[in-house]
Structure formats: C-alpha cells, structure tokens
Design an enzyme around this catalytic site. Structure first.
Site, mmCIF file in Angstrom:
data_model
loop_
_atom_site.group_PDB
_atom_site.id
_atom_site.type_symbol
_atom_site.label_atom_id
_atom_site.label_comp_id
_atom_site.label_asym_id
_atom_site.label_seq_id
_atom_site.Cartn_x
_atom_site.Cartn_y
_atom_site.Cartn_z
ATOM 1 N N MET A 8 46.717 38.333 48.458
ATOM 2 C CA MET A 8 46.485 37.996 47.019
ATOM 3 C C MET A 8 45.812 36.404 47.077
ATOM 4 O O MET A 8 46.488 35.668 47.519
ATOM 5 C CB MET A 8 47.566 37.841 46.045
ATOM 6 C CG MET A 8 48.363 39.290 45.828
ATOM 7 S SD MET A 8 49.676 39.246 44.791
ATOM 8 C CE MET A 8 49.003 38.552 43.370
ATOM 9 N N GLU A 9 44.425 36.582 46.870
ATOM 10 C CA GLU A 9 43.732 35.292 47.191
ATOM 11 C C GLU A 9 44.275 34.042 46.224
ATOM 12 O O GLU A 9 44.410 34.187 44.937
ATOM 13 C CB GLU A 9 42.265 35.595 46.661
ATOM 14 C CG GLU A 9 41.324 34.399 46.751
ATOM 15 C CD GLU A 9 41.295 33.667 48.104
ATOM 16 O OE1 GLU A 9 40.631 32.385 48.129
ATOM 17 O OE2 GLU A 9 41.579 34.248 48.987
ATOM 18 N N CYS A 98 38.019 43.208 46.806
ATOM 19 C CA CYS A 98 38.030 41.943 45.877
ATOM 20 C C CYS A 98 37.197 42.140 44.515
ATOM 21 O O CYS A 98 36.132 42.227 44.658
ATOM 22 C CB CYS A 98 37.684 40.637 46.533
ATOM 23 S SG CYS A 98 37.856 39.190 45.478
ATOM 24 N N ASN A 199 48.190 51.603 46.818
ATOM 25 C CA ASN A 199 48.392 50.220 46.390
ATOM 26 C C ASN A 199 48.010 50.046 44.770
ATOM 27 O O ASN A 199 47.073 50.848 44.301
ATOM 28 C CB ASN A 199 47.251 49.237 47.131
ATOM 29 C CG ASN A 199 47.481 48.010 46.249
ATOM 30 O OD1 ASN A 199 46.460 47.257 46.154
ATOM 31 N ND2 ASN A 199 48.553 47.247 46.184
ATOM 32 N N GLU A 201 50.209 48.561 40.774
ATOM 33 C CA GLU A 201 50.957 49.027 39.866
ATOM 34 C C GLU A 201 52.505 49.484 40.349
ATOM 35 O O GLU A 201 53.137 50.394 39.626
ATOM 36 C CB GLU A 201 50.602 50.104 38.640
ATOM 37 C CG GLU A 201 50.901 49.742 37.554
ATOM 38 C CD GLU A 201 50.428 48.366 36.670
ATOM 39 O OE1 GLU A 201 51.197 47.954 35.888
ATOM 40 O OE2 GLU A 201 49.597 47.919 37.225
ATOM 41 N N GLY A 223 51.554 44.050 45.788
ATOM 42 C CA GLY A 223 51.478 42.573 45.828
ATOM 43 C C GLY A 223 52.073 42.067 44.530
ATOM 44 O O GLY A 223 52.983 41.483 44.978
#
Length: 321
Positions: A8-9, A98, A199, A201, A223
């Site tokens: 996560m950036e 992204c 990936n 939710e 994440g």
C-alpha cells in the site's frame, strides 16, 4: 493457503511490515512500488524501500518480502529486476494495479491494462533479466475502464513467464468502492494455468472464507483489512485449523502503534511520522470503536510526542476503567 500482506503506497512501509508480520499469520509481503523511469536507480533507493534486503529479504519474523517494481519501459524494468536480485531480492513483483491518477498519467500501474502487449513485453523483459530460480510475479486489477480485461491481461502475463498473479477484484474506475467482484477473479483463474491470488475487500475472517469460495483461489492478499485489524491473518490461520481465538484488545493495538512510531522515527522527520500514525489510526477506526472515539482528538495533533501521549493516555484510561 498463504496470506500475503499487500503493498500500500505511502503506508505499508518496512516498519509496518515488521510490526504486522510480528503479530503472526502473514506468510509473505510486498514492498511499496519502486518507480522505474529512464535512469538507473542507485542501490540506496532499493534499500530505502526494502531495508529487508540487508537481511535475506525477510522481516525479523522470517516473513519473505518481494521487491515490487512499477514502470512501462521493458528494458529499464528488466535492468532494475536484475539489480534487485543482485542486491538480494528473492522475488520480483511487477505493479500493473496501482489506480493513482499521477501514476497512471505517467504510464504506470493499472493504465497499462489497456495494453496487454506492453504488459507482456515488460514481464518478459524482467523474466529474461533475472535468474530462473527467482520468481517473477505480478499484481493487477480486473481492468482499467471496466472489468473486461482480466483474462486477456492475465494470459499476457502468463505467456510472458509470470509465476503467479494477484488480481484485485475491481477495475481502476471502481477504485476501492464495495463490492469486490470475486466472481470475475474466478473467471480469470479458470482461464489461466498459473496460480491466481485473490485480493480485495477482505476485512473479516468470514469475508476471507467467502472470497475463497467465490474466487476459487487458495491464496489471498490482504491490505486494508490487515491495517484495520492487525491480527486478522492470525485469526484466519486459526480458523483454517477449526479454531477461534480472541481478537486483539485495543491496548495491545496501541502498543503496536507505539512500536511502529518508534521505528518510523529512525527513518522519517517527525511531521511525517505523525502523518503515518494518523493514517493507521484512521484505518483502525474500522476495526476498533476505541479508535473511533480517539480520532477527533488525534487527527488535530501535529507533533509526535503529543500524539504518543494521547495514545498512551487512552490506553491507561482503558486499563483503569
């Protein structure tokens, strides 16, 4: 049944990887993306994003960390994949997922899903540049403008030599808005022969099992759910064994945040440390009512010391109560 901590950036940096993998249940993680443009990045940039390179590319808990690259120039991506391995990378991951406007504007991340041929070229270049025993993997969404590109892009990456693929269950246009379209991951998985990791939710143990049922994937990447509930992976692992364990208490979570802050202070200026703490607290509001109650006070604090005092005072008050 592996669980991977998602990149996560601006949030899942080395200190939070260290903190969360220490809680348990996480099998591996991925760095924030290293942006590849036209010049060769020096080793210090790789070490900035992945100090784990100094330690066999693992956190202190022994959790492997993949090095993620983002860019659109196949040759430069290949060179940086090669450099990452020279510095100690044991897995090279490519970011095609992204959704950030600034990243997409400069032809990076999810916008590349409009060009499966370029995705193939980038992945093939990285695969060719790194030794055969180093897995080259990728992360993408279901598409950019809509969710129609999952199969085509997945096949392009598979044909280019990707060892496995993480699919976030939304398009770029969907952003992070619920729901997650796990059924579309299932369609892509059925069309591919490489492992597909679901990936998107997964906030609870129940959603983990539902995601696996709908997507058909044995593995997941989490994440925001792990940021909101730091022990989520540990509780999922217990459920895989038919067990139920008590969730972390708020004082235990505060202790994690304090450890995280201490690690951040060795890397960042205090004003950035406070910002990162606020980011985490904001996510914790989803998992802990205590964080929701603390948020109105914490969000106004700009300095690290008052922020830590606020957290510690909140924890002490709860213990007394």
């Amino acid at each position: 049944m592996r669980i991977t901590l998602a990149p996560m950036e601006g949030l899942v940096d080395a200190p939070i990887r260290e903190t969360l993998t220490g809680v348990g249940g996480i099998d591996r993680s991925v760095t924030e993306f290293i942006r590849v443009t036209h010049g060769m990045l020096p080793p210090r940039i790789f070490y900035k994003y992945a100090p784990e390179l100094h330690h066999q590319c693992e956190t202190s808990a022994g959790t492997p960390v993949a090095i993620q690259l983002l860019g659109s120039d196949p040759e430069m991506m290949g060179l940086h994949g090669e450099r990452a391995v020279e510095l100690g990378a044991r897995q090279v991951d490519i970011n095609f997922g992204c959704p950030a406007k600034t990243v997409n504007k400069h032809k990076g991340g999810c916008v590349l899903m409009r060009e499966p041929e370029l995705m193939h070229a980038i992945t093939a270049a990285v695969r060719k540049a790194v030794p055969e025993h180093i897995p080259v993997t990728a992360k993408m969404r279901l598409g950019y403008d809509d969710r129609s590109m999952g199969i085509a892009c997945g096949q392009a990456l598979q044909d280019a030599g990707a060892a496995e693929l993480v699919i976030h269950a939304r398009s770029k246009v969907d952003g992070y808005r619920p729901p997650a379209y796990w059924e579309d991951i299932a369609r892509a998985r059925e069309a591919l022969s490489i492992p597909v990791i679901a990936n998107g939710e997964i906030w609870t143990v129940e959603q983990y099992w539902r995601c696996r049922e709908v997507s058909g994937c044995d593995e997941v990447m989490i994440g925001r759910g792990l940021i909101a509930r730091p022990d989520l992976a540990r509780r999922i692992k217990a459920s895989q064994n038919g067990e139920t364990i008590a969730p972390m208490t708020w004082p235990e979570v505060v202790a994690l945040v304090e450890d995280y802050a201490a690690a951040l202070q060795t890397r960042l200026e205090d004003r950035f440390v406070t910002g990162r703490i606020k980011q985490w607290l904001n996510y914790l509001r989803t998992g802990f009512p205590e964080a929701e109650q603390l948020w109105p006070r914490a969000r106004k604090i700009r300095e690290v010391t008052p922020m830590l005092a606020c957290l510690d005072g909140d924890r002490r008050n709860l213990k007394v109560a």
